[in-house]
Design a protein around this motif. Structure first.
Motif, PDB file in Angstrom:
ATOM      1  N   ILE A  47      -4.906   9.439   4.154  1.00  0.00           N
ATOM      2  CA  ILE A  47      -3.445   9.546   4.169  1.00  0.00           C
ATOM      3  C   ILE A  47      -2.932   9.923   2.777  1.00  0.00           C
ATOM      4  CG2 ILE A  47      -1.301   8.204   4.367  1.00  0.00           C
ATOM      5  CD1 ILE A  47      -2.654   6.598   6.608  1.00  0.00           C
ATOM      6  N   TRP A  48      -3.450   9.236   1.782  1.00  0.00           N
ATOM      7  CA  TRP A  48      -3.024   9.468   0.404  1.00  0.00           C
ATOM      8  C   TRP A  48      -3.154  10.948   0.023  1.00  0.00           C
ATOM      9  CZ3 TRP A  48      -0.269   7.271  -3.185  1.00  0.00           C
ATOM     10  CH2 TRP A  48      -0.429   7.625  -4.534  1.00  0.00           C
ATOM     11  N   ASN A  49      -4.171  11.601   0.608  1.00  0.00           N
ATOM     12  CA  ASN A  49      -4.430  12.995   0.277  1.00  0.00           C
ATOM     13  C   ASN A  49      -4.006  13.973   1.372  1.00  0.00           C
ATOM     14  OD1 ASN A  49      -5.862  12.823  -2.395  1.00  0.00           O
ATOM     15  ND2 ASN A  49      -7.055  11.362  -1.192  1.00  0.00           N
ATOM     16  N   GLY A  78       0.802  -1.214   0.000  1.00  0.00           N
ATOM     17  CA  GLY A  78       0.000   0.000   0.000  1.00  0.00           C
ATOM     18  C   GLY A  78       0.838   1.270   0.000  1.00  0.00           C
ATOM     19  N   PRO A  79       0.174   2.392  -0.088  1.00  0.00           N
ATOM     20  CA  PRO A  79      -1.270   2.485  -0.315  1.00  0.00           C
ATOM     21  C   PRO A  79      -1.617   2.196  -1.771  1.00  0.00           C
ATOM     22  CG  PRO A  79      -0.317   4.676  -0.155  1.00  0.00           C
ATOM     23  CD  PRO A  79       0.786   3.712   0.100  1.00  0.00           C
ATOM     24  N   LEU A  80      -2.638   1.359  -1.968  1.00  0.00           N
ATOM     25  CA  LEU A  80      -3.091   1.098  -3.333  1.00  0.00           C
ATOM     26  C   LEU A  80      -3.714   2.397  -3.841  1.00  0.00           C
ATOM     27  CD1 LEU A  80      -4.681  -2.418  -2.785  1.00  0.00           C
ATOM     28  CD2 LEU A  80      -2.741  -1.900  -4.301  1.00  0.00           C
ATOM     29  N   ALA A  90       3.538   8.083   2.061  1.00  0.00           N
ATOM     30  CA  ALA A  90       2.672   7.173   1.311  1.00  0.00           C
ATOM     31  C   ALA A  90       3.074   7.157  -0.159  1.00  0.00           C
ATOM     32  CB  ALA A  90       1.218   7.604   1.456  1.00  0.00           C
ATOM     33  N   ARG A  91       3.326   8.344  -0.674  1.00  0.00           N
ATOM     34  CA  ARG A  91       3.659   8.429  -2.100  1.00  0.00           C
ATOM     35  C   ARG A  91       5.034   7.857  -2.374  1.00  0.00           C
ATOM     36  NH1 ARG A  91      -0.496  11.932  -4.919  1.00  0.00           N
ATOM     37  NH2 ARG A  91      -2.101  11.852  -3.332  1.00  0.00           N
ATOM     38  N   ASN A  92       5.945   8.043  -1.394  1.00  0.00           N
ATOM     39  CA  ASN A  92       7.263   7.436  -1.545  1.00  0.00           C
ATOM     40  C   ASN A  92       7.208   5.917  -1.546  1.00  0.00           C
ATOM     41  OD1 ASN A  92       8.553   9.876  -1.709  1.00  0.00           O
ATOM     42  ND2 ASN A  92       9.003   9.996   0.493  1.00  0.00           N
TER      43      ASN A  92
END
Ligand code: BUP
Length: 457
Positions: free
Chosen positions: A362-364, A241-243, A434-436
């Protein structure tokens, strides 16, 4: 080349909380040149699932879609539950032998199947007979996984709950009994309890467990699990994740949001299968108004969307609705949640803490006010609190009971979430992490690539 591309089947279970991560996993695999067969059980429970599936299939025409047509069985013979989503899982369980021809006729032959966490025990015998490696996609937190995989070792949860107020899972700090999903605390004759325990045990026999979380969010728990501290027989655990949400996951336009200031709007949703009491809805409505913030509130009155026919004026009350409409947007589900969470106007998220909702927040980089209602949601809320990306008032309802939480209390917590700069900066940092994790050299990408590498041999 496509000749040697692995071919993988995906088998989600019932409810949007399970379907969404599977669709996103399918897209992630396709992006890595894996061929995907998506098997869905019909008829589905909710309209939202039907729509999500068909829009996914039109966006990803390379995916082979297969239907598992569920047997019609006498509800009396089905799992003793009145929850339509659990009943549906039971129907899949009873129909699982029908998977055999679908799986064995796949061309090219399947390298693996990914099964939802709630279907492992039913599907393993089928895949074993066909010698297809069976992986599990766990659609909740790693912390929740520690409970799931230990459940068959804890002799009797119910008895334990009467004697102590904490559960000691090996390799973990003690977990308060009040966080444990109520299904686990039923007695040994309870079908659902036994089914959960059985699935936890069956996961040990799977080839591996994929989980929609990432190192920086659940580092210690992932380490304890992977070091065999929780249970020594755990198969490999792969955080993927995150998917990431998909581009086609869009809804009706959000013109109203476009007109709001940055980070000024509270988004409120309790997920796709939690209806809150009408009394609590009114308090929530009043709470939103007295918080002084603008808001986008997704109201859910019934567990399954097909039953959610009543007008908002009736559900929330006409007088209150009139005042709400002056300050915010009140909608019924379905909305495109990720599209909302990523909008610059959103400054905080009041959520039941379904795992997908947390991952999307989290993604955002959106701070959370946790208001868990059942299942894994308290355990998930504890992670929100600990990571510092949100707040949680533990005394609020579980499940939503009377008396309802009062408007003033809700308003105070909303203000706290919206005005706390520290929360906001931690949420932003977690978004970065998360993006990393899924960047080209990220920890989750590596795990997924190693797995795909195994299938190529
Ligand atoms: Br409601 C709603 N739009 O209007 P969770 C939900 N969602 O996109 P749940 C929408 O459904 P479980 C809506 O973004 C998330 O991906 C949301 O999953 C999406 O909670 C998913 O948050 C909901 O895990 O499932 O549905 O209560 O009980 O399995 O936790």
């Amino acid at each position: 080349d496509s000749m040697s591309a692995p071919h993988v089947a995906l088998l989600p279970s019932s409810g949007m909380g399970h379907l969404m991560p599977f669709l996103r996993l399918a897209a992630a695999l396709l992006a890595k040149e894996v061929r995907v067969m998506l098997i869905t059980a019909h008829p589905m429970v909710s309209e939202a699932e039907n729509e999500a599936l068909s829009s996914f299939l039109s966006a990803f025409d390379k995916v082979t879609s297969e239907r598992l047509d569920l047997l019609r069985i006498d509800p009396e013979q089905s799992m003793a539950t009145d929850d339509p989503f659990y009943r549906h899982i039971d129907l899949i369980r009873c129909s699982s032998h029908l998977l055999s021809p679908l799986l064995s006729s796949a061309s090219p032959p399947l390298s693996a199947i990914m099964t939802d966490m709630s279907l492992v025990s039913a599907v393993l015998p089928v895949t074993r007979a066909l010698a297809i490696p069976n992986y599990v996609l766990f659609t909740s937190s790693a912390r929740m996984l520690t409970l799931f995989v230990s459940s068959h070792r804890i002799f009797n949860w119910k008895v334990m709950a009467e004697e102590t107020d904490e559960v000691q899972i090996p390799g973990q700090e003690p977990m308060p009994i009040r966080w444990i999903p109520s299904s686990f605390l039923q007695d040994e004759n309870d079908f659902l309890r036994n089914y959960l325990v059985e699935n936890g045990r069956s996961m040990m026999e799977s080839e591996g467990i994929l989980i929609n979380t990432f190192e920086d969010f659940e580092h210690d728990t992932l380490k304890a699990l992977n070091d065999g501290k929780v249970i020594s027989t755990l198969p490999q655990l792969i955080p993927i994740g995150p998917l990431p949400p998909l581009d086609h996951e869009t809804g009706i336009g959000l013109a109203w949001l476009d007109d709001q200031l940055s980070q000024s709007v509270v988004y409120v949703s309790f997920g796709s299968r939690t209806a809150i009491s009408r009394n609590q809805m009114r308090e929530l409505g009043e709470g939103l108004l007295s918080s002084g913030f603008r808001f986008l509130w997704v109201v859910k009155d019934k567990k399954v969307d097909r039953d959610d026919g009543e007008e908002l004026d009736m559900v929330v009350g006409r007088e209150l609705m009139t005042r709400l409409r002056e300050r915010g947007l009140v909608m019924k589900s379905w909305v495109a949640q990720n599209e909302i969470l990523r909008h610059h106007a959103i400054g905080g998220f009041v959520t039941h803490c379904g795992w997908n909702s947390i991952v999307e927040a989290i993604w955002n980089g959106v701070p959370i006010l946790a208001w868990p209602q059942h299942g894994d949601q308290k355990i998930n809320s504890s992670l929100v609190l600990r990571s510092g990306i949100g707040i949680w008032e533990e005394r609020w309802g579980w499940p939503i009971t009377e008396p309802a939480v009062k408007a003033e209390k809700i308003a105070a917590r909303i203000k706290e979430m919206m005005c706390n700069e520290l929360l906001r900066s931690r949420a932003r940092a977690m978004k970065e992490a998360a993006r990393n994790a899924i960047a080209i050299d990220g920890s989750s990408t590596k795990g997924l690539m190693e797995l795909i590498g195994l299938w190529k041999n």
